[in-house]
Design a protein around this motif. Structure first.
Motif, PDB file in Angstrom:
ATOM      1  N   ALA A 143      29.428  39.201  34.816  1.00 14.04           N
ATOM      2  CA  ALA A 143      30.294  40.374  34.936  1.00 14.04           C
ATOM      3  C   ALA A 143      30.907  40.458  36.332  1.00 14.04           C
ATOM      4  O   ALA A 143      32.095  40.808  36.493  1.00 14.04           O
ATOM      5  N   GLY A 144      30.124  40.130  37.361  1.00 18.52           N
ATOM      6  CA  GLY A 144      30.649  40.149  38.717  1.00 18.52           C
ATOM      7  C   GLY A 144      31.745  39.132  38.920  1.00 18.52           C
ATOM      8  O   GLY A 144      32.768  39.416  39.565  1.00 18.52           O
ATOM      9  N   LEU A 145      31.583  37.925  38.375  1.00 21.88           N
ATOM     10  CA  LEU A 145      32.617  36.896  38.514  1.00 21.88           C
ATOM     11  C   LEU A 145      33.893  37.290  37.766  1.00 21.88           C
ATOM     12  O   LEU A 145      35.009  37.046  38.248  1.00 21.88           O
ATOM     13  N   LEU A 146      33.741  37.899  36.595  1.00 23.02           N
ATOM     14  CA  LEU A 146      34.924  38.385  35.868  1.00 23.02           C
ATOM     15  C   LEU A 146      35.626  39.484  36.658  1.00 23.02           C
ATOM     16  O   LEU A 146      36.865  39.559  36.665  1.00 23.02           O
ATOM     17  N   ALA A 147      34.834  40.316  37.346  1.00 23.07           N
ATOM     18  CA  ALA A 147      35.437  41.361  38.187  1.00 23.07           C
ATOM     19  C   ALA A 147      36.195  40.748  39.348  1.00 23.07           C
ATOM     20  O   ALA A 147      37.255  41.259  39.754  1.00 23.07           O
ATOM     21  N   VAL A 148      35.698  39.654  39.904  1.00 23.67           N
ATOM     22  CA  VAL A 148      36.413  38.964  40.989  1.00 23.67           C
ATOM     23  C   VAL A 148      37.765  38.460  40.492  1.00 23.67           C
ATOM     24  O   VAL A 148      38.798  38.629  41.161  1.00 23.67           O
ATOM     25  N   ILE A 149      37.773  37.834  39.315  1.00 19.53           N
ATOM     26  CA  ILE A 149      39.024  37.310  38.760  1.00 19.53           C
ATOM     27  C   ILE A 149      40.009  38.436  38.484  1.00 19.53           C
ATOM     28  O   ILE A 149      41.189  38.379  38.871  1.00 19.53           O
ATOM     29  N   LEU A 150      39.539  39.489  37.804  1.00 20.26           N
ATOM     30  CA  LEU A 150      40.410  40.614  37.477  1.00 20.26           C
ATOM     31  C   LEU A 150      40.896  41.316  38.744  1.00 20.26           C
ATOM     32  O   LEU A 150      42.080  41.655  38.869  1.00 20.26           O
ATOM     33  N   GLY A 151      39.987  41.543  39.695  1.00 18.52           N
ATOM     34  CA  GLY A 151      40.365  42.223  40.923  1.00 18.52           C
ATOM     35  C   GLY A 151      41.385  41.436  41.721  1.00 18.52           C
ATOM     36  O   GLY A 151      42.361  42.009  42.237  1.00 18.52           O
ATOM     37  N   LEU A 152      41.197  40.128  41.840  1.00 17.33           N
ATOM     38  CA  LEU A 152      42.165  39.313  42.572  1.00 17.33           C
ATOM     39  C   LEU A 152      43.512  39.282  41.865  1.00 17.33           C
ATOM     40  O   LEU A 152      44.561  39.297  42.517  1.00 17.33           O
ATOM     41  N   MET A 153      43.504  39.241  40.526  1.00  9.51           N
ATOM     42  CA  MET A 153      44.768  39.251  39.793  1.00  9.51           C
ATOM     43  C   MET A 153      45.540  40.530  40.077  1.00  9.51           C
ATOM     44  O   MET A 153      46.743  40.494  40.388  1.00  9.51           O
ATOM     45  N   LEU A 154      44.860  41.677  39.980  1.00  7.78           N
ATOM     46  CA  LEU A 154      45.531  42.952  40.231  1.00  7.78           C
ATOM     47  C   LEU A 154      45.973  43.059  41.689  1.00  7.78           C
ATOM     48  O   LEU A 154      47.083  43.531  41.982  1.00  7.78           O
ATOM     49  N   PHE A 155      45.117  42.614  42.610  1.00  2.00           N
ATOM     50  CA  PHE A 155      45.445  42.719  44.030  1.00  2.00           C
ATOM     51  C   PHE A 155      46.652  41.859  44.387  1.00  2.00           C
ATOM     52  O   PHE A 155      47.567  42.314  45.090  1.00  2.00           O
ATOM     53  N   MET A 156      46.677  40.614  43.935  1.00  2.07           N
ATOM     54  CA  MET A 156      47.791  39.723  44.270  1.00  2.07           C
ATOM     55  C   MET A 156      49.096  40.192  43.647  1.00  2.07           C
ATOM     56  O   MET A 156      50.161  40.086  44.261  1.00  2.07           O
ATOM     57  N   MET A 193      41.500  45.788  44.872  1.00  2.00           N
ATOM     58  CA  MET A 193      40.560  45.646  45.982  1.00  2.00           C
ATOM     59  C   MET A 193      39.187  46.225  45.617  1.00  2.00           C
ATOM     60  O   MET A 193      38.143  45.640  45.930  1.00  2.00           O
ATOM     61  N   ILE A 194      39.177  47.374  44.950  1.00  2.31           N
ATOM     62  CA  ILE A 194      37.905  47.992  44.545  1.00  2.31           C
ATOM     63  C   ILE A 194      37.163  47.094  43.561  1.00  2.31           C
ATOM     64  O   ILE A 194      35.952  46.841  43.705  1.00  2.31           O
ATOM     65  N   ILE A 195      37.884  46.602  42.548  1.00  2.00           N
ATOM     66  CA  ILE A 195      37.247  45.744  41.548  1.00  2.00           C
ATOM     67  C   ILE A 195      36.763  44.445  42.191  1.00  2.00           C
ATOM     68  O   ILE A 195      35.672  43.948  41.882  1.00  2.00           O
ATOM     69  N   PHE A 196      37.567  43.882  43.105  1.00  2.74           N
ATOM     70  CA  PHE A 196      37.158  42.661  43.780  1.00  2.74           C
ATOM     71  C   PHE A 196      35.893  42.880  44.618  1.00  2.74           C
ATOM     72  O   PHE A 196      34.990  42.034  44.633  1.00  2.74           O
ATOM     73  N   LYS A 197      35.815  43.997  45.312  1.00  2.00           N
ATOM     74  CA  LYS A 197      34.627  44.289  46.117  1.00  2.00           C
ATOM     75  C   LYS A 197      33.391  44.440  45.233  1.00  2.00           C
ATOM     76  O   LYS A 197      32.294  43.999  45.605  1.00  2.00           O
ATOM     77  N   LEU A 198      33.556  45.065  44.072  1.00  2.04           N
ATOM     78  CA  LEU A 198      32.431  45.144  43.139  1.00  2.04           C
ATOM     79  C   LEU A 198      32.003  43.761  42.658  1.00  2.04           C
ATOM     80  O   LEU A 198      30.813  43.452  42.565  1.00  2.04           O
ATOM     81  N   GLY A 199      32.987  42.918  42.344  1.00  2.00           N
ATOM     82  CA  GLY A 199      32.675  41.552  41.941  1.00  2.00           C
ATOM     83  C   GLY A 199      32.034  40.752  43.053  1.00  2.00           C
ATOM     84  O   GLY A 199      31.168  39.903  42.810  1.00  2.00           O
ATOM     85  N   LEU A 200      32.445  41.042  44.273  1.00  2.00           N
ATOM     86  CA  LEU A 200      31.844  40.373  45.425  1.00  2.00           C
ATOM     87  C   LEU A 200      30.374  40.756  45.559  1.00  2.00           C
ATOM     88  O   LEU A 200      29.516  39.912  45.837  1.00  2.00           O
ATOM     89  N   THR A 201      30.082  42.036  45.349  1.00  2.00           N
ATOM     90  CA  THR A 201      28.706  42.523  45.496  1.00  2.00           C
ATOM     91  C   THR A 201      27.794  41.972  44.416  1.00  2.00           C
ATOM     92  O   THR A 201      26.660  41.554  44.701  1.00  2.00           O
ATOM     93  N   TYR A 202      28.261  41.955  43.158  1.00  2.00           N
ATOM     94  CA  TYR A 202      27.393  41.598  42.043  1.00  2.00           C
ATOM     95  C   TYR A 202      27.592  40.161  41.532  1.00  2.00           C
ATOM     96  O   TYR A 202      26.782  39.700  40.724  1.00  2.00           O
ATOM     97  N   GLY A 203      28.650  39.477  41.984  1.00  2.00           N
ATOM     98  CA  GLY A 203      28.928  38.157  41.447  1.00  2.00           C
ATOM     99  C   GLY A 203      28.994  37.061  42.479  1.00  2.00           C
ATOM    100  O   GLY A 203      28.063  36.252  42.616  1.00  2.00           O
ATOM    101  N   LEU A 204      30.055  37.036  43.257  1.00  2.00           N
ATOM    102  CA  LEU A 204      30.332  35.907  44.133  1.00  2.00           C
ATOM    103  C   LEU A 204      29.263  35.731  45.213  1.00  2.00           C
ATOM    104  O   LEU A 204      28.747  34.629  45.432  1.00  2.00           O
ATOM    105  N   SER A 205      28.933  36.816  45.910  1.00  2.00           N
ATOM    106  CA  SER A 205      27.932  36.721  46.978  1.00  2.00           C
ATOM    107  C   SER A 205      26.552  36.372  46.416  1.00  2.00           C
ATOM    108  O   SER A 205      25.804  35.588  47.017  1.00  2.00           O
ATOM    109  N   VAL A 206      26.218  36.961  45.262  1.00  2.00           N
ATOM    110  CA  VAL A 206      24.906  36.682  44.646  1.00  2.00           C
ATOM    111  C   VAL A 206      24.811  35.227  44.227  1.00  2.00           C
ATOM    112  O   VAL A 206      23.795  34.557  44.457  1.00  2.00           O
TER     113      VAL A 206
END
Length: 586
Positions: A91-104, A368-381
């Motif tokens: 779920a965190g990795l999906l949040a990273v993808i979605l967050g980056l898509m919206l941010f870019m 940015m919010i979604i990406f930060k959540l994905g960073l906390t629960y997905g990418l960094s973990v």
């Protein structure tokens, strides 16, 4: 007398100065009555939005999914360890993808038009000192808006306050001041880069003048046992700043200023800003570390950390998801307000297409919010989990049954090879590098092809990350790796032509995107913690110096081939001339 220009330069200028006209304006019928809103059937709306969303989603997924699969497969099949919290991680990795898509997408629709508008109009309405002040403040604001800057704050939780108190203080108690220091460094780099655009300065002297105090400060801090652990953090910040927000905004403004002054005709006028923006923050963070050292004792830092830990419990603003929501808003909104103030008050222009701009800003904040959540629960973990398990290949670890899993030589080869493949693969998947490759191929008329540059940069990043991992394994002093690496870079800079110097030093910045930086940071910190190292920073610093050396080495090789070809051609000319004279005599 006519002036010849390259077609690539003409297309680039024409693209920047084109005017977008809505199709609705072209087909509008002047009836004097409001037009009815177009109503689309759900099927047609789906067919319209599917290509739009899938293209943008695939671009981010291409950067995240291969790296995630590589780490997961390596952990499962090579290290023979299960993935902890796989559902949350996915779920965190999906949040990273979605967050980056919206941010870019929001960056393209909301923030980038601000930068282009200011770049074209600000130099006309304001004197140079005012313009440089705005460039400086823009560099600070853009740094806070970088997606990867949150990885620095997240890294603070892996640092032991009793072992490295000043490193802990910078990442936790002084975290906002740390980002501000990085932003100040970017601001000064933006000023110097703008002046370089304006007066067509060579990049070589600027590199020399920046590296001399930087390496001297590095050597000075390394002599202090309390401040030496902060060196890795300081040099890693240079990789964090050159992301998708800072570089385009500052570059658009700087090139616009140079163009308004009639100095932006050089094909390489846009290069150099990434180099300066990756060096100046290092010096600023080193200065902040020195300031904190004179302000607080290690005992005071430990006591403050214990006090904050007790007071922070139960405060939703400092816990997830409240911290990510507040962080996302604080990252984007101040920058937008500053840009809006400059546009309305200084330039006295209204935003073009304000509804679309507002929509883009909303996407930036949400992404940015979604990406930060994905960073906390997905990418960094994921990065921390994989990094903490890699040492089990060659060293006994608590909780890992059967460790070490391989012999010492085989385990070291697996660990270092894992780091090299991670750096090489992550760089190949970086969209910014492929864009740079196309630009360089065009500017050098094919002398440095896109594929050559991409593989040279990827090879350099892979070697840099492998050296960074080796430093943790063998406990090599980071200061000597930095001094020797940049000393070699200075020598290669002196030997190389201006074109390859600009390309090589800028290529180090485009390799560290919003996915690579958090992943490598978390992996290095997890690896260092498992190995009992003082800190796991410095890997990004090595990943930055690697491509500089590899690209300049490639450039010297290409120039040598060209020169040898010219010499061989000149040697053939007399023989051809003699043959021609014999033919005429016969």
């Amino acid at each position: 007398m006519s002036k010849e220009i390259r077609f690539g330069a003409f297309v680039r200028v024409a693209t920047l100065r084109q005017k977008v006209v809505s199709f609705n304006d072209l087909v509008r019928v002047n009836t004097g009555t409001p037009r009815d809103r177009v109503r689309l059937r759900p099927l047609y709306a789906y067919r319209l939005f599917t290509p739009y969303l899938s293209t943008r989603l695939f671009e981010q997924a291409r950067a995240v999914i291969p790296l995630a699969l590589y780490l997961v497969l390596f952990q499962v099949f090579i290290l023979r360890q299960d993935i902890a919290d796989a559902g949350v991680l996915t779920a965190g990795l999906l949040a990273v993808i979605l967050g980056l898509m919206l941010f870019m997408e929001g960056l393209k629709l909301g923030l980038m038009p601000f930068g282009e508008r200011l770049g074209n109009t600000l130099p006309v309405h304001s004197p140079l000192p005012v313009v440089l002040l705005i460039v400086f403040l823009l560099g600070i604001g853009a740094t806070f808006a970088e997606p990867a800057i949150g990885a620095l704050k997240a890294a603070g939780q892996f640092v032991d306050v009793t072992t490295t108190p000043y490193l802990y203080a910078l990442l936790n108690q002084w975290s906002e001041a740390l980002v501000l220091a990085v932003g100040i460094g970017v601001g000064f780099a933006a000023i110097l880069g703008t002046l370089r655009f304006l007066f067509s300065w060579s990049l070589k002297p600027l590199i020399y003048l920046t590296l001399v105090p930087l390496l001297a400060m590095t050597l000075y801090l390394s002599q202090n046992a309390d401040l030496a652990p902060t060196l890795g953090l300081a040099w890693d910040t240079g990789a964090v700043t050159t992301g998708p927000v800072t570089v385009p905004l500052v570059l658009a403004l700087g090139v616009g200023i140079a163009g308004a002054a009639g100095r932006g005709d050089s094909s390489l006028s846009g290069f150099g800003i990434v180099t300066l923006a990756s060096l100046f923050p290092v010096l600023a963070v080193q200065g902040l570390a020195l300031f904190v050292f004179h302000q607080q004792s290690p005992e005071a830092i430990v006591l403050a950390a214990q006090t904050v830990s007790l007071s922070a419990s139960g405060n939703w603003l400092t816990q997830s998801p409240g911290a990510e929501i507040i962080g996302g808003v604080r990252a984007i909104v101040p920058l937008v307000l500053f840009l809006l103030f400059v546009l309305l008050v200084v330039v006295k222009h209204k935003p073009v297409r304000p509804a679309i701009t507002a929509y883009g800003i909303f996407l930036c904040v949400l992404g940015m919010i979604i990406f930060k959540l994905g960073l906390t629960y997905g990418l960094s973990v994921l990065g921390s989990q994989a990094g903490s398990l890699v040492p089990a290949a060659f060293s006994p670890l608590d909780g890992i049954v059967g460790s070490p899993l391989y012999s010492l030589s085989a385990g070291l080869f697996i660990a270092i090879g894992f780091a090299w493949v991670l750096g090489f693969g992550a760089t190949l998947a970086e969209p910014a590098l492929n864009a740079l490759g196309l630009t360089v191929d065009n500017l050098t008329n094919g002398a440095l092809r896109k594929s050559t540059l991409v593989y040279a940069v990827s090879f350099g990043v892979g070697c840099g990350i492998a050296v960074g991992i080796s430093r943790i394994i063998y406990d090599w002093p980071l200061v000597w790796l930095l001094l020797s690496g940049y000393a070699l870079a200075i020598v290669l800079t002196w030997l190389s032509t201006e074109e390859f110097v600009d390309i090589a030093w800028d290529s180090a910045g485009v390799t560290t995107g919003p996915v690579t930086v958090p992943l490598v940071l978390a992996m290095g910190l997890g690896f260092g913690e498992a190995m009992g190292a003082v800190d796991g920073f410095g890997i990004l610093a090595m990943a930055s110096i690697g491509p500089i050396l590899s690209v300049m080495g490639t450039g010297l090789w290409i120039n040598w081939k060209i020169q040898r070809k010219h010499v061989m051609s000149e040697e053939r000319l007399p023989a051809i001339d003699r043959t021609a004279r014999r033919g005429r005599a016969a």
